[in-house]
Scaffold this motif. Structure first.
Motif, PDB file in Angstrom:
ATOM      1  N   LEU A 193     -21.729  31.858  56.503  1.00  0.00           N
ATOM      2  CA  LEU A 193     -23.033  32.519  56.381  1.00  0.00           C
ATOM      3  C   LEU A 193     -23.087  33.382  55.116  1.00  0.00           C
ATOM      4  O   LEU A 193     -24.099  33.399  54.412  1.00  0.00           O
ATOM      5  CB  LEU A 193     -23.312  33.377  57.618  1.00  0.00           C
ATOM      6  N   GLU A 194     -22.006  34.077  54.831  1.00  0.00           N
ATOM      7  CA  GLU A 194     -21.976  34.914  53.635  1.00  0.00           C
ATOM      8  C   GLU A 194     -21.965  34.063  52.366  1.00  0.00           C
ATOM      9  O   GLU A 194     -22.654  34.374  51.389  1.00  0.00           O
ATOM     10  CB  GLU A 194     -20.765  35.843  53.688  1.00  0.00           C
ATOM     11  N   ALA A 195     -21.212  32.974  52.396  1.00  0.00           N
ATOM     12  CA  ALA A 195     -21.169  32.080  51.234  1.00  0.00           C
ATOM     13  C   ALA A 195     -22.523  31.403  51.020  1.00  0.00           C
ATOM     14  O   ALA A 195     -22.982  31.246  49.879  1.00  0.00           O
ATOM     15  CB  ALA A 195     -20.073  31.036  51.413  1.00  0.00           C
ATOM     16  N   PHE A 196     -23.172  31.014  52.116  1.00  0.00           N
ATOM     17  CA  PHE A 196     -24.472  30.361  51.988  1.00  0.00           C
ATOM     18  C   PHE A 196     -25.504  31.309  51.399  1.00  0.00           C
ATOM     19  O   PHE A 196     -26.330  30.914  50.571  1.00  0.00           O
ATOM     20  CB  PHE A 196     -24.953  29.820  53.333  1.00  0.00           C
ATOM     21  N   GLN A 197     -25.450  32.583  51.820  1.00  0.00           N
ATOM     22  CA  GLN A 197     -26.429  33.526  51.284  1.00  0.00           C
ATOM     23  C   GLN A 197     -26.172  33.815  49.802  1.00  0.00           C
ATOM     24  O   GLN A 197     -27.124  34.080  49.057  1.00  0.00           O
ATOM     25  CB  GLN A 197     -26.433  34.825  52.088  1.00  0.00           C
ATOM     26  N   LEU A 198     -24.937  33.739  49.374  1.00  0.00           N
ATOM     27  CA  LEU A 198     -24.668  33.848  47.936  1.00  0.00           C
ATOM     28  C   LEU A 198     -25.411  32.742  47.191  1.00  0.00           C
ATOM     29  O   LEU A 198     -26.077  32.999  46.176  1.00  0.00           O
ATOM     30  CB  LEU A 198     -23.166  33.750  47.666  1.00  0.00           C
ATOM     31  N   LEU A 199     -25.324  31.527  47.695  1.00  0.00           N
ATOM     32  CA  LEU A 199     -26.052  30.413  47.088  1.00  0.00           C
ATOM     33  C   LEU A 199     -27.553  30.659  47.119  1.00  0.00           C
ATOM     34  O   LEU A 199     -28.256  30.451  46.119  1.00  0.00           O
ATOM     35  CB  LEU A 199     -25.711  29.114  47.814  1.00  0.00           C
ATOM     36  N   GLN A 204     -32.776  32.257  43.569  1.00  0.00           N
ATOM     37  CA  GLN A 204     -34.033  33.007  43.476  1.00  0.00           C
ATOM     38  C   GLN A 204     -34.667  32.885  42.093  1.00  0.00           C
ATOM     39  O   GLN A 204     -35.854  32.588  41.959  1.00  0.00           O
ATOM     40  CB  GLN A 204     -33.799  34.477  43.842  1.00  0.00           C
ATOM     41  N   GLY A 205     -33.880  33.109  41.048  1.00  0.00           N
ATOM     42  CA  GLY A 205     -34.406  33.023  39.690  1.00  0.00           C
ATOM     43  C   GLY A 205     -34.779  31.617  39.268  1.00  0.00           C
ATOM     44  O   GLY A 205     -35.927  31.369  38.857  1.00  0.00           O
ATOM     45  N   PRO A 206     -33.844  30.653  39.372  1.00  0.00           N
ATOM     46  CA  PRO A 206     -34.157  29.288  38.941  1.00  0.00           C
ATOM     47  C   PRO A 206     -35.363  28.671  39.634  1.00  0.00           C
ATOM     48  O   PRO A 206     -36.106  27.889  39.033  1.00  0.00           O
ATOM     49  CB  PRO A 206     -32.875  28.529  39.273  1.00  0.00           C
ATOM     50  N   LEU A 207     -35.573  29.015  40.912  1.00  0.00           N
ATOM     51  CA  LEU A 207     -36.682  28.426  41.656  1.00  0.00           C
ATOM     52  C   LEU A 207     -37.900  29.344  41.721  1.00  0.00           C
ATOM     53  O   LEU A 207     -38.911  28.989  42.342  1.00  0.00           O
ATOM     54  CB  LEU A 207     -36.229  28.071  43.080  1.00  0.00           C
ATOM     55  N   GLY A 208     -37.816  30.522  41.110  1.00  0.00           N
ATOM     56  CA  GLY A 208     -38.943  31.449  41.111  1.00  0.00           C
ATOM     57  C   GLY A 208     -39.327  31.920  42.500  1.00  0.00           C
ATOM     58  O   GLY A 208     -40.512  32.074  42.813  1.00  0.00           O
TER      59      GLY A 208
END
Length: 219
Positions: A193-199, A204-208
């Motif tokens: 869960l922690e690793a997924f939230q890092l992804l 956030q930036g690349p996909l706006g």
């Protein structure tokens, strides 16, 4: 249910809004002077389901806030939650403790700060072995929590924990707030869960996405 929020930042605000929406009593504490009081005022201004707002809220020291609480939410950055769990070990014995943090290296947004094969939630469990630790809310951004949904769908809140009763309490808190609890298994699933939230954060930036997206499972 009495829910204690340790921390009064943006994520704490989101979880608090949902807890009050579910009709739960709320206590808020924060080490920064005036921060808990400011959040209390903001939440009271929103009002509760019955319009009683302020009667649902209280501000206290950490020890006072924990005493008699059903669920203690550590809405703190890594590794502050671990420090609180260690310092409040006796008071947290037998209490359901929710770890919300993401141990991200914010200087690079490229890695987690935990050791390989370990999660922040598991570190808290080691620091306070008598507590019943549940990982939750780490994959939900604060702005989404405030409204409880994204794209017209209720938020999914992923849970991980080793204590079935503790997970049931947190699942009830999630459901009462209008969201969907998703049990991912034992506490060690907090690593994923922690690793997924890092992804999720790095996208956030690349996909706006502007920190307003959510992780949702659809059939």
């Amino acid at each position: 249910m009495i829910v204690t929020m340790v921390g009064a930042g943006r994520l704490a605000e989101g979880v608090a809004v949902r807890a009050l929406a579910g009709g739960h009593r709320l206590r808020i504490t924060d080490s920064a002077p005036g921060k808990a009081e400011a959040l209390t005022v903001s939440l009271a201004a929103r009002g509760g389901p019955s319009g009683d707002g302020p009667s649902s809220l209280s501000v206290a020291t950490v020890g006072e806030a924990i005493a008699g609480a059903d669920v203690v939410v550590l809405a703190l950055p890594y590794p502050e939650g671990r420090a609180v769990a260690r310092a409040q070990g006796a008071a947290l014995s037998g209490v359901t403790v929710v770890d919300t943090c993401n141990p991200v290296d914010f200087s690079t947004f490229d890695s987690l700060l935990t050791s390989p094969g370990m999660s922040a939630a598991e570190e808290i469990a080691v620091a306070c072995p008598a507590a019943r630790v549940v990982k939750a809310f780490n994959t939900t951004f604060a702005s989404a929590l405030v409204v409880g949904w994204v794209g017209g769908l209720p938020l999914d809140v992923f849970l991980a924990g080793d204590d079935a009763r503790a997970k049931a309490q947190v699942a009830a808190l999630v459901s009462d707030g209008g969201m969907r609890p998703v049990d991912t298994g034992p506490l060690r699933r907090a690593r994923e869960l922690e690793a997924f939230q890092l992804l999720h954060m790095t996208l956030q930036g690349p996909l706006g996405l502007d920190w307003a997206s959510a992780v949702k499972l659809l059939p």
